[in-house]
Scaffold this motif. Structure first.
Motif, mmCIF file in Angstrom:
data_model
loop_
_atom_site.group_PDB
_atom_site.id
_atom_site.type_symbol
_atom_site.label_atom_id
_atom_site.label_comp_id
_atom_site.label_asym_id
_atom_site.label_seq_id
_atom_site.Cartn_x
_atom_site.Cartn_y
_atom_site.Cartn_z
ATOM 1 N N GLN A 123 0.821 -1.210 0.000
ATOM 2 C CA GLN A 123 0.000 0.000 0.000
ATOM 3 C C GLN A 123 0.857 1.262 0.000
ATOM 4 N N ILE A 124 1.899 1.257 0.805
ATOM 5 C CA ILE A 124 2.787 2.417 0.842
ATOM 6 C C ILE A 124 3.433 2.630 -0.533
ATOM 7 N N LYS A 125 3.888 1.551 -1.144
ATOM 8 C CA LYS A 125 4.474 1.655 -2.482
ATOM 9 C C LYS A 125 3.477 2.217 -3.485
ATOM 10 N N LEU A 126 2.241 1.722 -3.435
ATOM 11 C CA LEU A 126 1.200 2.205 -4.343
ATOM 12 C C LEU A 126 1.025 3.712 -4.215
ATOM 13 N N HIS A 127 0.942 4.202 -2.978
ATOM 14 C CA HIS A 127 0.718 5.632 -2.763
ATOM 15 C C HIS A 127 1.933 6.461 -3.151
ATOM 16 N N LEU A 128 3.121 5.993 -2.818
ATOM 17 C CA LEU A 128 4.312 6.767 -3.177
ATOM 18 C C LEU A 128 4.501 6.823 -4.682
ATOM 19 N N ASP A 129 4.209 5.740 -5.369
ATOM 20 C CA ASP A 129 4.282 5.757 -6.836
ATOM 21 C C ASP A 129 3.270 6.748 -7.419
ATOM 22 N N TYR A 130 2.087 6.767 -6.850
ATOM 23 C CA TYR A 130 1.031 7.688 -7.293
ATOM 24 C C TYR A 130 1.464 9.139 -7.103
ATOM 25 N N LEU A 131 1.988 9.446 -5.915
ATOM 26 C CA LEU A 131 2.410 10.815 -5.632
ATOM 27 C C LEU A 131 3.580 11.231 -6.517
ATOM 28 N N GLU A 132 4.517 10.315 -6.729
ATOM 29 C CA GLU A 132 5.660 10.608 -7.601
ATOM 30 C C GLU A 132 5.186 10.960 -9.010
ATOM 31 N N ALA A 133 4.219 10.199 -9.505
ATOM 32 C CA ALA A 133 3.692 10.461 -10.845
ATOM 33 C C ALA A 133 2.958 11.799 -10.913
ATOM 34 N N GLU A 134 2.224 12.133 -9.866
ATOM 35 C CA GLU A 134 1.481 13.391 -9.847
ATOM 36 C C GLU A 134 2.419 14.589 -9.905
ATOM 37 N N ARG A 142 9.994 6.688 7.843
ATOM 38 C CA ARG A 142 9.723 5.280 8.140
ATOM 39 C C ARG A 142 9.032 4.519 7.026
ATOM 40 N N GLY A 143 8.691 5.183 5.947
ATOM 41 C CA GLY A 143 7.886 4.531 4.924
ATOM 42 C C GLY A 143 8.615 4.128 3.666
ATOM 43 N N GLY A 144 9.939 4.224 3.673
ATOM 44 C CA GLY A 144 10.697 3.759 2.527
ATOM 45 C C GLY A 144 10.899 4.770 1.415
ATOM 46 N N LEU A 145 10.555 6.029 1.654
ATOM 47 C CA LEU A 145 10.786 7.045 0.628
ATOM 48 C C LEU A 145 12.279 7.344 0.552
ATOM 49 N N ASP A 146 12.851 7.181 -0.638
ATOM 50 C CA ASP A 146 14.282 7.424 -0.834
ATOM 51 C C ASP A 146 14.515 8.009 -2.226
ATOM 52 N N ASP A 147 15.762 8.028 -2.647
ATOM 53 C CA ASP A 147 16.123 8.673 -3.913
ATOM 54 C C ASP A 147 15.549 7.973 -5.140
ATOM 55 N N SER A 148 14.943 6.811 -4.971
ATOM 56 C CA SER A 148 14.310 6.151 -6.115
ATOM 57 C C SER A 148 13.064 6.904 -6.570
ATOM 58 N N ARG A 149 12.602 7.832 -5.747
ATOM 59 C CA ARG A 149 11.474 8.699 -6.120
ATOM 60 C C ARG A 149 11.950 10.147 -6.024
ATOM 61 N N PRO A 150 12.690 10.602 -7.031
ATOM 62 C CA PRO A 150 13.360 11.906 -6.944
ATOM 63 C C PRO A 150 12.413 13.090 -6.839
ATOM 64 N N ARG A 151 11.221 13.000 -7.426
ATOM 65 C CA ARG A 151 10.309 14.153 -7.344
ATOM 66 C C ARG A 151 9.816 14.364 -5.911
ATOM 67 N N LEU A 152 9.509 13.297 -5.207
ATOM 68 C CA LEU A 152 9.069 13.424 -3.818
ATOM 69 C C LEU A 152 10.206 13.904 -2.921
ATOM 70 N N VAL A 153 11.397 13.398 -3.162
ATOM 71 C CA VAL A 153 12.556 13.861 -2.398
ATOM 72 C C VAL A 153 12.776 15.344 -2.642
ATOM 73 N N ASP A 154 12.647 15.760 -3.900
ATOM 74 C CA ASP A 154 12.806 17.179 -4.232
ATOM 75 C C ASP A 154 11.699 18.021 -3.600
ATOM 76 N N PHE A 155 10.479 17.482 -3.552
ATOM 77 C CA PHE A 155 9.373 18.177 -2.886
ATOM 78 C C PHE A 155 9.742 18.493 -1.444
ATOM 79 N N LEU A 156 10.275 17.517 -0.733
ATOM 80 C CA LEU A 156 10.660 17.750 0.661
ATOM 81 C C LEU A 156 11.793 18.765 0.761
ATOM 82 N N LYS A 157 12.764 18.691 -0.131
ATOM 83 C CA LYS A 157 13.860 19.657 -0.095
ATOM 84 C C LYS A 157 13.350 21.068 -0.314
ATOM 85 N N ARG A 158 12.391 21.210 -1.229
ATOM 86 C CA ARG A 158 11.863 22.545 -1.536
ATOM 87 C C ARG A 158 11.063 23.126 -0.374
#
Length: 224
Positions: A146-157, A186-202
């Motif tokens: 489930q976490i993977k599903l949501h993170l993939d969705y957010l990355e695509a958005e 704690r949810g496995g978000l890492d550099d494999s999802r660069p847009r989400l990582v960049d979102f947090l940096k911004r």
């Protein structure tokens, strides 16, 4: 004057950030979690019957729940900058993300925290294999997918626009910040999802976010 009843390491941090983004005066009343249970202190029940944070008071109004607070503050004080007025098509996107953050994204994050605690909790040696087996089964069969599903969705958005509501920062980005930060913790978000990582940096680089950290105090998410 707006008062933010602020619990350390909690969702109320994003309320402080929202107020800093809008430049609205407010005061912070701090509450500390119990060091052993990590629960909110009973004093919060004097503000709202559930005794949870965030909750704000604004004159005679008391508003609880992150999404409701963000919507209330953005509507009343944001002058349309972070949340378009009702009836504007852009409002629907913001409203969707405001509800999605806690209704869909946050539950698997909380389950991941709970089952991590199950694995680390003290228990009789003979019970450990059973408890660990149950935790691993639920994590592997449901929570992690489930976490993977949501993170993939957010990355695509975030491939469609720089922010979840469109071209500029909106109330929904503030609301989504907490579960996305939880995913990084704690949810496995890492550099494999660069847009989400960049979102947090911004968002972390924003002066308003930094000021909110100064007002709210130390902030360490989802600690076990």
């Amino acid at each position: 004057m707006i008062t933010v009843h602020h619990l350390n390491n909690s969702r109320s941090q994003r309320v402080l950030w929202l107020l800093e983004e809008m430049g609205v005066p407010y005061e912070v009343k701090r509450y500390q979690r119990d060091a052993k249970t990590m629960l909110a202190p009973p004093e919060l029940k004097a503000v709202h019957p559930l005794g949870k944070s965030p909750v704000i008071t604004d004159g005679g109004e008391t508003v609880a729940e992150s999404g409701a607070i963000i919507e209330y503050l953005a509507d009343k004080y944001g002058q349309g900058k972070l949340l378009p007025p009702p009836g504007d098509p852009a409002r629907r996107a913001q409203t969707y993300w405001l509800h999605y953050a806690e209704g869909s994204l946050m539950p698997p994050m909380l389950m991941a925290l709970i089952f991590a605690k199950v694995r680390s909790a003290p228990m009789p040696f003979f019970a450990k294999p059973i408890a660990h087996g149950i935790a691993d089964k639920v994590m592997g069969g449901f929570v992690s997918p489930q976490i993977k599903l949501h993170l993939d969705y957010l990355e695509a958005e975030l491939g469609k626009a720089p922010w979840f509501g469109g071209a500029s920062l909106g109330a929904s980005d503030v609301q989504l910040s907490f579960p996305i930060e939880a995913a990084a913790a704690r949810g496995g978000l890492d550099d494999s999802r660069p847009r989400l990582v960049d979102f947090l940096k911004r968002i972390h680089a924003r002066p308003a976010y930094q000021r909110a950290l100064e007002k709210g105090g130390p902030y360490e998410l989802m600690r076990g």
